[in-house]
Design a protein around this motif. Structure first.
Motif, PDB file in Angstrom:
ATOM      1  N   ASP A 232      30.609  48.759  37.604  1.00 56.70           N
ATOM      2  CA  ASP A 232      30.094  48.693  38.943  1.00 56.70           C
ATOM      3  C   ASP A 232      30.925  46.801  39.833  1.00 56.70           C
ATOM      4  N   ILE A 233      31.043  46.179  38.178  1.00 58.26           N
ATOM      5  CA  ILE A 233      31.020  44.946  39.228  1.00 58.26           C
ATOM      6  C   ILE A 233      32.246  44.033  37.697  1.00 58.26           C
ATOM      7  N   LEU A 234      33.546  43.613  38.366  1.00 57.42           N
ATOM      8  CA  LEU A 234      34.537  43.139  37.601  1.00 57.42           C
ATOM      9  C   LEU A 234      33.970  41.771  37.421  1.00 57.42           C
ATOM     10  N   ILE A 235      33.864  40.484  36.577  1.00 58.28           N
ATOM     11  CA  ILE A 235      34.206  39.129  37.221  1.00 58.28           C
ATOM     12  C   ILE A 235      34.637  38.693  36.211  1.00 58.28           C
ATOM     13  N   THR A 236      35.482  37.631  37.162  1.00 62.03           N
ATOM     14  CA  THR A 236      37.369  37.333  36.600  1.00 62.03           C
ATOM     15  C   THR A 236      37.528  35.603  37.326  1.00 62.03           C
ATOM     16  N   SER A 237      38.373  35.204  37.497  1.00 64.32           N
ATOM     17  CA  SER A 237      38.795  33.797  37.514  1.00 64.32           C
ATOM     18  C   SER A 237      39.333  33.779  39.454  1.00 64.32           C
ATOM     19  N   ASP A 238      39.669  32.800  39.910  1.00 67.00           N
ATOM     20  CA  ASP A 238      40.477  32.232  40.761  1.00 67.00           C
ATOM     21  C   ASP A 238      41.844  32.069  39.888  1.00 67.00           C
ATOM     22  N   LEU A 239      42.187  32.391  38.895  1.00 66.64           N
ATOM     23  CA  LEU A 239      43.262  32.007  38.907  1.00 66.64           C
ATOM     24  C   LEU A 239      44.498  33.449  38.761  1.00 66.64           C
ATOM     25  N   VAL A 240      43.814  34.529  38.782  1.00 71.35           N
ATOM     26  CA  VAL A 240      44.380  36.077  39.072  1.00 71.35           C
ATOM     27  C   VAL A 240      44.975  36.202  40.423  1.00 71.35           C
ATOM     28  N   ASP A 241      46.031  36.810  40.371  1.00 63.27           N
ATOM     29  CA  ASP A 241      46.628  37.046  41.857  1.00 63.27           C
ATOM     30  C   ASP A 241      45.671  37.863  42.541  1.00 63.27           C
ATOM     31  N   ASP A 243      46.519  39.352  44.933  1.00 63.22           N
ATOM     32  CA  ASP A 243      46.776  40.963  45.363  1.00 63.22           C
ATOM     33  C   ASP A 243      46.163  41.576  44.496  1.00 63.22           C
ATOM     34  N   ILE A 244      45.985  41.451  43.560  1.00 61.41           N
ATOM     35  CA  ILE A 244      45.785  42.313  41.842  1.00 61.41           C
ATOM     36  C   ILE A 244      43.801  42.669  42.381  1.00 61.41           C
ATOM     37  N   LEU A 245      43.338  41.977  42.230  1.00 65.48           N
ATOM     38  CA  LEU A 245      41.736  42.393  42.792  1.00 65.48           C
ATOM     39  C   LEU A 245      41.641  42.415  43.887  1.00 65.48           C
ATOM     40  N   LYS A 246      42.447  42.536  44.684  1.00 62.05           N
ATOM     41  CA  LYS A 246      42.322  43.585  46.632  1.00 62.05           C
ATOM     42  C   LYS A 246      42.617  44.947  45.696  1.00 62.05           C
ATOM     43  N   GLN A 247      43.615  45.534  45.075  1.00 58.94           N
ATOM     44  CA  GLN A 247      44.334  47.120  44.600  1.00 58.94           C
ATOM     45  C   GLN A 247      42.890  47.213  43.791  1.00 58.94           C
ATOM     46  N   ILE A 248      42.691  46.485  42.888  1.00 60.96           N
ATOM     47  CA  ILE A 248      41.388  46.384  42.061  1.00 60.96           C
ATOM     48  C   ILE A 248      39.867  47.337  42.505  1.00 60.96           C
ATOM     49  N   GLU A 249      39.910  45.948  43.448  1.00 61.18           N
ATOM     50  CA  GLU A 249      38.649  46.268  44.668  1.00 61.18           C
ATOM     51  C   GLU A 249      38.759  47.635  45.044  1.00 61.18           C
ATOM     52  N   ILE A 253      35.113  48.888  43.182  1.00 53.97           N
ATOM     53  CA  ILE A 253      34.451  47.878  41.778  1.00 53.97           C
ATOM     54  C   ILE A 253      34.263  46.810  42.509  1.00 53.97           C
ATOM     55  N   LYS A 254      33.396  45.844  42.805  1.00 55.58           N
ATOM     56  CA  LYS A 254      32.845  45.024  43.170  1.00 55.58           C
ATOM     57  C   LYS A 254      33.363  43.562  42.059  1.00 55.58           C
ATOM     58  N   ILE A 255      34.017  42.609  42.748  1.00 54.71           N
ATOM     59  CA  ILE A 255      35.348  41.642  42.168  1.00 54.71           C
ATOM     60  C   ILE A 255      33.728  40.677  42.206  1.00 54.71           C
ATOM     61  N   MET A 256      33.784  39.948  41.536  1.00 54.67           N
ATOM     62  CA  MET A 256      33.148  38.463  41.246  1.00 54.67           C
ATOM     63  C   MET A 256      33.916  37.781  40.775  1.00 54.67           C
ATOM     64  N   THR A 257      34.278  36.444  41.490  1.00 54.91           N
ATOM     65  CA  THR A 257      35.534  35.775  41.227  1.00 54.91           C
ATOM     66  C   THR A 257      34.578  33.774  40.986  1.00 54.91           C
ATOM     67  N   CYS A 258      35.310  33.258  39.908  1.00 57.61           N
ATOM     68  CA  CYS A 258      33.998  31.897  39.887  1.00 57.61           C
ATOM     69  C   CYS A 258      35.800  31.020  39.799  1.00 57.61           C
ATOM     70  N   HIS A 259      35.752  29.898  40.499  1.00 64.12           N
ATOM     71  CA  HIS A 259      36.519  28.830  40.299  1.00 64.12           C
ATOM     72  C   HIS A 259      37.431  28.229  39.008  1.00 64.12           C
ATOM     73  N   VAL A 260      38.133  27.776  38.478  1.00 65.69           N
ATOM     74  CA  VAL A 260      38.444  26.907  37.193  1.00 65.69           C
ATOM     75  C   VAL A 260      39.247  26.003  37.823  1.00 65.69           C
ATOM     76  N   ASP A 261      39.217  24.817  37.921  1.00 63.67           N
ATOM     77  CA  ASP A 261      40.020  23.868  37.672  1.00 63.67           C
ATOM     78  C   ASP A 261      41.142  23.557  36.619  1.00 63.67           C
ATOM     79  N   ILE A 262      42.360  24.091  37.461  1.00 64.24           N
ATOM     80  CA  ILE A 262      43.993  23.317  36.172  1.00 64.24           C
ATOM     81  C   ILE A 262      43.623  21.932  35.926  1.00 64.24           C
ATOM     82  N   ASP A 263      44.275  21.831  34.683  1.00 62.20           N
ATOM     83  CA  ASP A 263      43.635  20.589  34.454  1.00 62.20           C
ATOM     84  C   ASP A 263      45.453  19.977  34.830  1.00 62.20           C
TER      85      ASP A 263
END
Length: 263
Positions: A232-241, A243-249, A253-263
């Motif tokens: 139903d849902i894939l949860i990942t981060s905004d570090l993923v391309d 375009d890849i997430l769009k293909q999966i969506e 599947i509902k895609i949920m992404t969280c923001h991750v600051d890159i050090d």
């Protein structure tokens, strides 16, 4: 023995030995050479083996995967900030008084960390690490299934664990994954026993969620535990391309992404 059972057993042998011989499998299973060759042909189509004269070997990619899989304790340190953010977002899907199934893994462990503040929740897991983490919570009722201990992942797997998971009717399940194949439309595991348990966990919950950091996308795994369409849902981060997430969506599947600051 069913065809699927025999092929899973062949995969198990390949995991341990890295190669198999047709003659040995014929003697082991009491079937014809033609049957074994069909089995190996099916595994080759799944990109699990390369057939050779008289047998088959694990593909180079899978041998590399098996060599480089770190233990669950090491995985907790990999991409910790990203997994922590994914865990927090995933936990936001849970409500009080729900029954939650948590698969073993470093990302699902991150989900567990954010369930400790619930005042009334039931968690079912095959992970010793998750049980230990939630053991610090006064509001969480924790049920851990029995089975064979996988020391690499500190999880309990096998038929006993599968039988126990089937008894539950959970509101939501969180599943980890070794790899996500956009070309095959599948979530994959590196362990046959863990893959079988993930399938049972998914069937035992109303809402099925996969949690995965960016390193899991377009990678190789040993065996699929679910197609995209069954999650139903894939949860990942905004570090993923994106375009890849769009293909999966696009697979539903509902895609949920969280923001991750890159050090």
């Amino acid at each position: 023995m069913l065809t699927s059972q025999r092929r899973n057993k062949i995969k198990e042998i390949l995991l341990k030995e890295k190669s198999v011989k047709v003659n040995d499998l014929v003697k082991l299973f009491g079937v014809s050479e033609e049957t074994i060759r069909r089995d190996l042909g099916a595994l080759e189509k799944q990109n699990l083996v390369k057939r050779s004269y008289g047998g088959a070997i694990l593909t180079d990619e899978l041998q590399l995967v098996m060599t480089n899989i770190p233990t669950v304790q090491q995985r907790k340190l990999l991409f910790f900030k990203e997994k922590d953010a994914i865990g927090k977002l995933a936990a936001s899907l849970v409500s009080e008084k729900q029954i939650v199934i948590l698969d073993a893994g470093s990302t699902t462990w991150s989900v567990a960390r954010y369930l400790k503040d619930f005042s009334e929740i039931t968690v079912v897991s095959n992970s010793i690490d998750i049980a230990q983490e939630l053991g610090q919570s006064e509001g969480a009722a924790v049920f851990i299934v029995g089975g064979k201990l996988s020391k690499r992942s500190m999880s309990l797997v096998g038929p006993q664990a599968e039988i126990e998971i089937k008894k539950y009717n959970a509101h939501i399940v969180f599943l980890g994954t070794t790899a996500i194949s956009t070309s095959r439309g599948e979530f994959l595991s590196s362990d046959i026993y863990e893959a079988e348990l993930k399938k049972v966990m998914a069937k035992s919950a109303q809402t099925k969620v996969v949690v995965a950091d960016h390193s899991k996308f377009d990678k190789h795994g040993l065996i699929a535990f679910s197609s995209f369409e069954d999650i139903d849902i894939l949860i990942t981060s905004d570090l993923v391309d994106p375009d890849i997430l769009k293909q999966i969506e696009n697979k539903g599947i509902k895609i949920m992404t969280c923001h991750v600051d890159i050090d």
